[in-house]
Write a protein that holds these residues in place. Structure first.
Motif, mmCIF file in Angstrom:
data_model
loop_
_atom_site.group_PDB
_atom_site.id
_atom_site.type_symbol
_atom_site.label_atom_id
_atom_site.label_comp_id
_atom_site.label_asym_id
_atom_site.label_seq_id
_atom_site.Cartn_x
_atom_site.Cartn_y
_atom_site.Cartn_z
ATOM 1 N N ASP A 196 -7.660 -89.231 23.417
ATOM 2 C CA ASP A 196 -8.948 -89.381 24.096
ATOM 3 C C ASP A 196 -9.013 -90.709 24.844
ATOM 4 O O ASP A 196 -9.514 -90.780 25.976
ATOM 5 C CB ASP A 196 -10.079 -89.287 23.073
ATOM 6 N N ILE A 197 -8.507 -91.761 24.209
ATOM 7 C CA ILE A 197 -8.470 -93.069 24.877
ATOM 8 C C ILE A 197 -7.575 -92.994 26.103
ATOM 9 O O ILE A 197 -7.913 -93.535 27.171
ATOM 10 C CB ILE A 197 -7.986 -94.157 23.898
ATOM 11 N N PHE A 198 -6.439 -92.312 25.989
ATOM 12 C CA PHE A 198 -5.539 -92.152 27.133
ATOM 13 C C PHE A 198 -6.238 -91.443 28.292
ATOM 14 O O PHE A 198 -6.060 -91.813 29.458
ATOM 15 C CB PHE A 198 -4.306 -91.353 26.730
ATOM 16 N N PHE A 199 -7.020 -90.411 28.000
ATOM 17 C CA PHE A 199 -7.689 -89.679 29.069
ATOM 18 C C PHE A 199 -8.732 -90.547 29.760
ATOM 19 O O PHE A 199 -8.881 -90.509 30.982
ATOM 20 C CB PHE A 199 -8.333 -88.412 28.510
ATOM 21 N N VAL A 200 -9.466 -91.326 28.994
ATOM 22 C CA VAL A 200 -10.432 -92.246 29.602
ATOM 23 C C VAL A 200 -9.701 -93.261 30.465
ATOM 24 O O VAL A 200 -10.111 -93.553 31.600
ATOM 25 C CB VAL A 200 -11.270 -92.953 28.516
ATOM 26 N N ILE A 201 -8.599 -93.801 29.949
ATOM 27 C CA ILE A 201 -7.806 -94.761 30.720
ATOM 28 C C ILE A 201 -7.264 -94.120 31.991
ATOM 29 O O ILE A 201 -7.231 -94.751 33.062
ATOM 30 C CB ILE A 201 -6.648 -95.312 29.860
ATOM 31 N N SER A 202 -6.837 -92.865 31.904
ATOM 32 C CA SER A 202 -6.306 -92.179 33.082
ATOM 33 C C SER A 202 -7.362 -92.085 34.176
ATOM 34 O O SER A 202 -7.078 -92.355 35.352
ATOM 35 C CB SER A 202 -5.817 -90.785 32.703
ATOM 36 N N GLY A 203 -8.580 -91.699 33.801
ATOM 37 C CA GLY A 203 -9.657 -91.661 34.785
ATOM 38 C C GLY A 203 -9.915 -93.027 35.381
ATOM 39 O O GLY A 203 -10.130 -93.171 36.593
ATOM 40 N N PHE A 204 -9.854 -94.053 34.529
ATOM 41 C CA PHE A 204 -10.049 -95.433 34.995
ATOM 42 C C PHE A 204 -8.970 -95.808 36.011
ATOM 43 O O PHE A 204 -9.265 -96.318 37.097
ATOM 44 C CB PHE A 204 -10.006 -96.397 33.803
ATOM 45 N N ILE A 205 -7.707 -95.562 35.665
ATOM 46 C CA ILE A 205 -6.591 -95.960 36.525
ATOM 47 C C ILE A 205 -6.670 -95.282 37.893
ATOM 48 O O ILE A 205 -6.525 -95.926 38.934
ATOM 49 C CB ILE A 205 -5.249 -95.629 35.857
ATOM 50 N N MET A 206 -6.897 -93.971 37.878
ATOM 51 C CA MET A 206 -6.887 -93.238 39.147
ATOM 52 C C MET A 206 -7.982 -93.732 40.084
ATOM 53 O O MET A 206 -7.757 -93.932 41.275
ATOM 54 C CB MET A 206 -7.026 -91.734 38.895
ATOM 55 N N TYR A 207 -9.185 -93.928 39.550
ATOM 56 C CA TYR A 207 -10.274 -94.385 40.412
ATOM 57 C C TYR A 207 -10.073 -95.849 40.807
ATOM 58 O O TYR A 207 -10.334 -96.229 41.951
ATOM 59 C CB TYR A 207 -11.611 -94.222 39.702
ATOM 60 N N TYR A 208 -9.581 -96.645 39.891
ATOM 61 C CA TYR A 208 -9.342 -98.061 40.179
ATOM 62 C C TYR A 208 -8.357 -98.219 41.335
ATOM 63 O O TYR A 208 -8.544 -99.052 42.225
ATOM 64 C CB TYR A 208 -8.804 -98.742 38.928
ATOM 65 N N MET A 209 -7.289 -97.421 41.313
ATOM 66 C CA MET A 209 -6.264 -97.533 42.349
ATOM 67 C C MET A 209 -6.689 -96.906 43.672
ATOM 68 O O MET A 209 -6.266 -97.355 44.735
ATOM 69 C CB MET A 209 -4.967 -96.874 41.875
ATOM 70 N N MET A 210 -7.531 -95.859 43.622
ATOM 71 C CA MET A 210 -7.786 -95.063 44.815
ATOM 72 C C MET A 210 -9.234 -95.123 45.305
ATOM 73 O O MET A 210 -9.582 -94.407 46.251
ATOM 74 C CB MET A 210 -7.424 -93.595 44.543
ATOM 75 N N HIS A 211 -10.072 -95.965 44.730
ATOM 76 C CA HIS A 211 -11.504 -95.927 45.056
ATOM 77 C C HIS A 211 -11.800 -96.203 46.526
ATOM 78 O O HIS A 211 -12.807 -95.737 47.056
ATOM 79 C CB HIS A 211 -12.264 -96.938 44.191
ATOM 80 N N ASP A 212 -10.921 -96.943 47.203
ATOM 81 C CA ASP A 212 -11.159 -97.280 48.607
ATOM 82 C C ASP A 212 -10.371 -96.378 49.562
ATOM 83 O O ASP A 212 -10.295 -96.660 50.761
ATOM 84 C CB ASP A 212 -10.794 -98.741 48.870
ATOM 85 N N ARG A 213 -9.817 -95.267 49.046
ATOM 86 C CA ARG A 213 -9.005 -94.395 49.898
ATOM 87 C C ARG A 213 -9.592 -92.996 50.032
ATOM 88 O O ARG A 213 -8.952 -92.115 50.610
ATOM 89 C CB ARG A 213 -7.579 -94.319 49.347
ATOM 90 N N PHE A 214 -10.784 -92.782 49.523
ATOM 91 C CA PHE A 214 -11.431 -91.486 49.701
ATOM 92 C C PHE A 214 -11.660 -91.223 51.188
ATOM 93 O O PHE A 214 -12.152 -92.091 51.916
ATOM 94 C CB PHE A 214 -12.768 -91.455 48.955
#
Length: 370
Positions: free
Chosen positions: A60-78
């Motif tokens: 569960d912690i990994f899944f939360v971290i995964s959501g964090f990582i993806m948005y953190y890296m890509m938030h300005d590329r939508f």
């Protein structure tokens, strides 16, 4: 379990890397206990249970971290041309090769020593589905791939596909699309019969944990931080909640978004939004553990099994096999990361990086919204 480093403009969120190691460690701890129980059963020995909480909380912690990582890296590329294709390319390069290697190793192990492996029945459809990240029933009817730990990656790939679609759109619209699609999946899973097992699997409430991670990344990017005292309270509250929910058997009748997601977001938010770990030898060691967490997740079943056999041959006591198996798993995964995963990932990234501008798949499909 994405093993992407969290880097942006040279910035490295070391707290997240350290937490990734501890999340993987929880899973290893649980499986080391299970392996020692198997050894005890074969040798007529006894080994006490460690049923404090569901150690799968690490997932569960990994899944939360995964959501964090993806948005953190890509938030300005939508909404940017080529962003979805580039995103998927990098995710596939990081996730697929190592998973396929260990899936193949599991397949070879079943063929060579199936009697030592649980649920060792083989079906060509199940084998193909395992490599394709598609849930498919194995011989005992459970929706686990050849490498049973790969069930989490089936969810990861679903998340990546939905996130890539969202990247085709402006950020607010993309976020709404993700929310709606995940809600539809969860609602559909509740309405369809058990025979519609793909939707039953992908519509599990656990997918909401990716969205929790996205919300956490949004807070982080806005500069929201927590003092140390609040961090300690939140971690304690998250662990206490996980213990309580497990002790009352809530997992049997409450969605995992609650039983696992709430404790996971409390712990993850505390670590991510808290004071950054001080630079030093201990921090660097745990950060390396975070870098190797994907390798640890995939490789530890093999390390535990091998060490269990060796431990029995050497006459080690069961606690020694338990502790030694965990240590062997961490050492082996570090070697896999440094000697295989890291150089292989770098080579594949160079080989798959487009030499010409990436064609905008969203625009081609007519769904790009600027």
């Amino acid at each position: 379990m994405s093993q992407a480093h969290i880097r942006e403009s040279g910035h490295y969120v070391v707290n997240v890397q350290i937490l990734r190691f501890f999340a993987a460690f929880l899973v290893v701890f649980a499986h080391a206990h299970a392996e020692v129980l198997n050894v005890a059963a074969r040798s007529s020995g006894t080994f006490g249970g460690i049923g404090l909480l569901d150690w799968g909380l690490g997932v569960d912690i990994f899944f939360v971290i995964s959501g964090f990582i993806m948005y953190y890296m890509m938030h300005d590329r939508f909404g940017r041309p080529g962003a979805p294709v580039d995103f998927l390319r990098r995710r596939l390069v990081r996730i697929v090769p190592l998973y396929w290697i260990f899936t193949t190793l599991m397949l070879v192990s079943i063929l060579a020593a199936g009697s030592l492996i649980n649920n060792n029945g083989l079906d060509i459809r199940h084998i193909v589905a395992s490599y394709a990240f598609i849930p498919f029933p194995r011989a005992d009817g459970e929706l686990f791939p050849l490498l049973s730990l790969g069930w989490t990656l089936n969810y990861e790939m679903l998340f990546y596909a939905v996130f890539a679609l969202a990247l085709c759109l402006r950020r607010p619209v993309g976020i709404v699309v993700m929310l709606v699609l995940f809600a539809v999946l969860c609602l559909g899973a509740m309405l369809v019969p058990d025979q519609v097992w793909p939707l039953k699997f992908w519509g599990n409430g656990i997918i909401g944990e990716f969205l929790l991670g996205i919300g956490l990344a949004a807070l982080y990017l806005k500069g929201f931080r927590l003092p140390l005292g609040v961090v300690v309270v939140m971690i304690a509250a998250g662990l206490a909640l996980a213990i309580w929910l497990y002790q009352i058997s809530a997992y049997e009748h409450v969605t995992r978004l609650i039983t696992g997601g709430l404790p996971a977001i409390l712990v993850t938010a505390a670590v991510v939004l808290g004071p950054s770990a001080r630079n030093g030898r201990v921090t660097r060691v745990f950060a390396l553990g975070g870098d190797a967490s994907y390798a640890l997740y995939l490789s530890h079943p093999f390390a535990l099994k091998v060490f269990g056999v060796i431990g029995v041959m050497l006459g080690l006591p069961l606690p020694g096999i338990f502790i030694g198996g965990i240590i062997a798993s961490v050492i082996a995964s570090t070697a896999v990361h440094l000697l295989l995963e890291k150089p292989m990932g770098a080579w594949l990234s160079r080989r798959t990086r487009p030499r010409a501008p990436v064609q905008d798949a969203c625009a081609t499909a007519g769904i790009n919204e600027r």
